[in-house]
Design a protein around this motif. Structure first.
Motif, mmCIF file in Angstrom:
data_model
loop_
_atom_site.group_PDB
_atom_site.id
_atom_site.type_symbol
_atom_site.label_atom_id
_atom_site.label_comp_id
_atom_site.label_asym_id
_atom_site.label_seq_id
_atom_site.Cartn_x
_atom_site.Cartn_y
_atom_site.Cartn_z
ATOM 1 N N ARG A 197 0.816 -1.210 0.000
ATOM 2 C CA ARG A 197 0.000 0.000 0.000
ATOM 3 C C ARG A 197 0.854 1.267 0.000
ATOM 4 N N ASP A 198 2.153 1.127 0.075
ATOM 5 C CA ASP A 198 3.002 2.303 0.288
ATOM 6 C C ASP A 198 3.434 2.930 -1.035
ATOM 7 N N ASP A 199 4.139 4.061 -0.900
ATOM 8 C CA ASP A 199 4.597 4.804 -2.075
ATOM 9 C C ASP A 199 5.741 4.096 -2.785
ATOM 10 N N GLU A 200 6.375 3.125 -2.122
ATOM 11 C CA GLU A 200 7.474 2.405 -2.770
ATOM 12 C C GLU A 200 6.997 1.673 -4.008
ATOM 13 N N ASP A 222 -1.267 5.025 -11.778
ATOM 14 C CA ASP A 222 -2.424 5.464 -10.985
ATOM 15 C C ASP A 222 -3.482 4.365 -10.916
ATOM 16 N N ALA A 223 -3.699 3.672 -12.024
ATOM 17 C CA ALA A 223 -4.708 2.606 -12.051
ATOM 18 C C ALA A 223 -4.295 1.429 -11.171
ATOM 19 N N LEU A 224 -3.011 1.118 -11.146
ATOM 20 C CA LEU A 224 -2.537 -0.034 -10.371
ATOM 21 C C LEU A 224 -2.462 0.251 -8.878
ATOM 22 N N THR A 225 -2.392 1.509 -8.491
ATOM 23 C CA THR A 225 -2.221 1.853 -7.079
ATOM 24 C C THR A 225 -3.408 2.624 -6.504
ATOM 25 N N ALA A 226 -4.500 2.711 -7.228
ATOM 26 C CA ALA A 226 -5.668 3.448 -6.746
ATOM 27 C C ALA A 226 -6.207 2.819 -5.467
ATOM 28 N N THR A 227 -6.690 3.674 -4.574
ATOM 29 C CA THR A 227 -7.226 3.175 -3.304
ATOM 30 C C THR A 227 -8.551 2.465 -3.499
ATOM 31 N N GLU A 228 -9.450 3.071 -4.244
ATOM 32 C CA GLU A 228 -10.762 2.484 -4.503
ATOM 33 C C GLU A 228 -10.842 2.076 -5.973
ATOM 34 N N ALA A 233 -11.762 -8.487 -2.380
ATOM 35 C CA ALA A 233 -10.472 -7.811 -2.577
ATOM 36 C C ALA A 233 -10.217 -7.624 -4.066
ATOM 37 N N SER A 234 -9.423 -6.617 -4.394
ATOM 38 C CA SER A 234 -9.166 -6.300 -5.799
ATOM 39 C C SER A 234 -7.759 -6.705 -6.201
ATOM 40 N N VAL A 235 -7.625 -7.080 -7.461
ATOM 41 C CA VAL A 235 -6.321 -7.271 -8.080
ATOM 42 C C VAL A 235 -6.300 -6.402 -9.328
ATOM 43 N N ARG A 236 -5.252 -5.607 -9.454
ATOM 44 C CA ARG A 236 -5.105 -4.694 -10.592
ATOM 45 C C ARG A 236 -4.003 -5.254 -11.482
ATOM 46 N N ILE A 237 -4.269 -5.405 -12.754
ATOM 47 C CA ILE A 237 -3.350 -6.087 -13.669
ATOM 48 C C ILE A 237 -3.073 -5.194 -14.865
ATOM 49 N N ALA A 291 2.367 -7.734 -24.247
ATOM 50 C CA ALA A 291 3.065 -8.887 -24.795
ATOM 51 C C ALA A 291 4.220 -9.309 -23.877
ATOM 52 N N ASN A 292 4.159 -10.548 -23.367
ATOM 53 C CA ASN A 292 5.223 -11.159 -22.568
ATOM 54 C C ASN A 292 5.495 -10.428 -21.254
ATOM 55 N N CYS A 293 4.548 -9.649 -20.752
ATOM 56 C CA CYS A 293 4.781 -8.937 -19.494
ATOM 57 C C CYS A 293 3.455 -8.698 -18.781
ATOM 58 N N VAL A 294 3.400 -9.103 -17.525
ATOM 59 C CA VAL A 294 2.217 -8.871 -16.693
ATOM 60 C C VAL A 294 2.687 -8.349 -15.341
ATOM 61 N N ILE A 295 2.096 -7.244 -14.911
ATOM 62 C CA ILE A 295 2.369 -6.685 -13.593
ATOM 63 C C ILE A 295 1.036 -6.591 -12.859
ATOM 64 N N SER A 296 0.971 -7.181 -11.674
ATOM 65 C CA SER A 296 -0.258 -7.174 -10.889
ATOM 66 C C SER A 296 0.017 -6.596 -9.506
ATOM 67 N N VAL A 297 -1.016 -5.997 -8.921
ATOM 68 C CA VAL A 297 -0.895 -5.357 -7.609
ATOM 69 C C VAL A 297 -2.136 -5.690 -6.793
ATOM 70 N N THR A 298 -1.947 -6.071 -5.534
ATOM 71 C CA THR A 298 -3.046 -6.236 -4.589
ATOM 72 C C THR A 298 -2.747 -5.446 -3.332
ATOM 73 N N ARG A 299 -3.818 -4.933 -2.703
ATOM 74 C CA ARG A 299 -3.675 -4.224 -1.441
ATOM 75 C C ARG A 299 -4.097 -5.097 -0.263
ATOM 76 N N LYS A 300 -4.944 -6.078 -0.518
ATOM 77 C CA LYS A 300 -5.345 -7.065 0.481
ATOM 78 C C LYS A 300 -5.072 -8.460 -0.084
ATOM 79 N N SER A 301 -4.988 -9.420 0.810
ATOM 80 C CA SER A 301 -4.726 -10.780 0.356
ATOM 81 C C SER A 301 -5.884 -11.274 -0.507
ATOM 82 N N MET A 302 -5.565 -12.035 -1.537
ATOM 83 C CA MET A 302 -6.577 -12.596 -2.421
ATOM 84 C C MET A 302 -6.351 -14.098 -2.527
ATOM 85 N N GLU A 303 -7.404 -14.867 -2.261
ATOM 86 C CA GLU A 303 -7.269 -16.319 -2.234
ATOM 87 C C GLU A 303 -6.923 -16.889 -3.608
#
Length: 316
Positions: free
Chosen positions: A36-39, A56-62, A93-97, A101-113
């Protein structure tokens, strides 16, 4: 900053440090951040070299489920079950992806099963391109949500079977809780279906026909679950109304009994109060049979009044 990363070479996934995850257009790279941090913002902007709109889309709060094309890639937000404590209005919980091509970066703020399921699929070698990875996420999320939605329907079935019993307050709490859960899931299932459908229609080279078919299947399951929670919400409202009517009927019946008892004892109270006045001239005040005479008259009046109510069908 916590997270993990994988590089897929020749169909085999190898875990690598997050700082070494570089999208070079060759091997498939999947980097996942749980923070959740700025890092995370600095890593996404500096190390991953993503544009500000993607960061911004990957780190949005809501967030809510969505899919947007960004250049040759796409931004996808999905919602799934979490092991963390969630509020009733926001149960998933949300996952932002961000995928290209050949690259995927995902971010979660809470645990996702579903994340553990996707990691297991990656380590088992069942993911070879970004489309496979997104399909794995969509499939795992819908697979876990399906029985949860089914359980809500089963709970209402049980409540309907118990209608008419005395546990009205307990049933009302159960129905209200089920309805609240259904409303919470409904907020995200319809947008999730739309997001998956939109992703399946994007003209992206890294999405194969098989990927699009699996995405359409996941979207169809999300649509079915959305229809189910809508039905659960409506059924819960009807059961709640039935419980209110049942409670009102119980109160009316008890009020009727109390009124009948009061009307039976009202003339008796008048009679005993009249004869109980401490004044001269009360008839038979010194007669030895007077007490039992008053008791007999009172009993006779009670029988007559009760018989009148029975004849008028007030006890039904």
């Amino acid at each position: 900053m916590s997270g993990f990363a994988y590089r897929v070479v020749g169909g085999k996934a190898t875990a690598i440090p997050v700082d070494e995850a570089r999208c070079n257009g060759g091997d498939l790279i999947w980097a996942h951040l749980h923070t959740r941090d700025d890092e995370a913002r600095r890593w996404l902007a500096d190390k991953a070299s993503l544009p500000d709109v993607v960061v911004d889309a990957l780190t949005a709060t809501e967030t809510r489920p969505r899919c947007d094309a960004v250049g040759d890639g796409a931004i996808l937000n999905l919602r799934g079950l979490s092991s963390d404590d969630m509020v009733a209005s926001d149960p998933l919980a949300s996952v932002r992806i961000h995928a290209e091509a050949n690259c995927v970066i995902s971010v979660t703020r809470k645990s996702m099963e579903a994340l553990a399921v996707v990691r297991a699929a990656m380590e088992a070698g069942r993911i070879g391109d970004p489309g496979d990875l997104i399909v794995a996420f969509a499939g795992a999320i819908t697979e876990e949500l399906d029985p949860v939605v089914a359980d809500l329907g089963d709970t209402l079935d049980s409540c309907e079977e118990e209608l008419g019993q005395e546990n009205v307050f307990e049933l009302r709490r159960t129905v209200a809780h089920t309805r609240s859960d259904a409303i919470g899931y409904r907020r995200f299932l319809n947008p999730q279906r739309a997001a998956l459908e939109k992703l399946a229609q994007l003209p992206a080279d890294w999405l194969t026909d098989e990927d699009r078919l699996h995405l359409a299947t996941a979207a169809d399951r999300a649509a079915r679950m959305a229809e189910e929670v809508e039905s659960i919400r409506e059924r819960a409202a009807l059961i709640h109304e039935a419980l209110i009517d049942l409670r009102a009927e119980q109160i009316d019946q008890r009020t009727l009994v109390i009124s009948i008892v009061a009307m039976v004892f009202l003339p008796l109270t008048f009679l005993t109060g009249l004869l109980g006045m401490n004044v001269e001239g009360i008839p038979f005040a010194h007669a030895p049979w007077a007490f039992w005479g008053v008791v007999g008259v009172s009993a006779l009046l009670s029988v007559v009044i009760a018989g009148y109510f029975v004849q008028r069908h007030w006890f039904r």
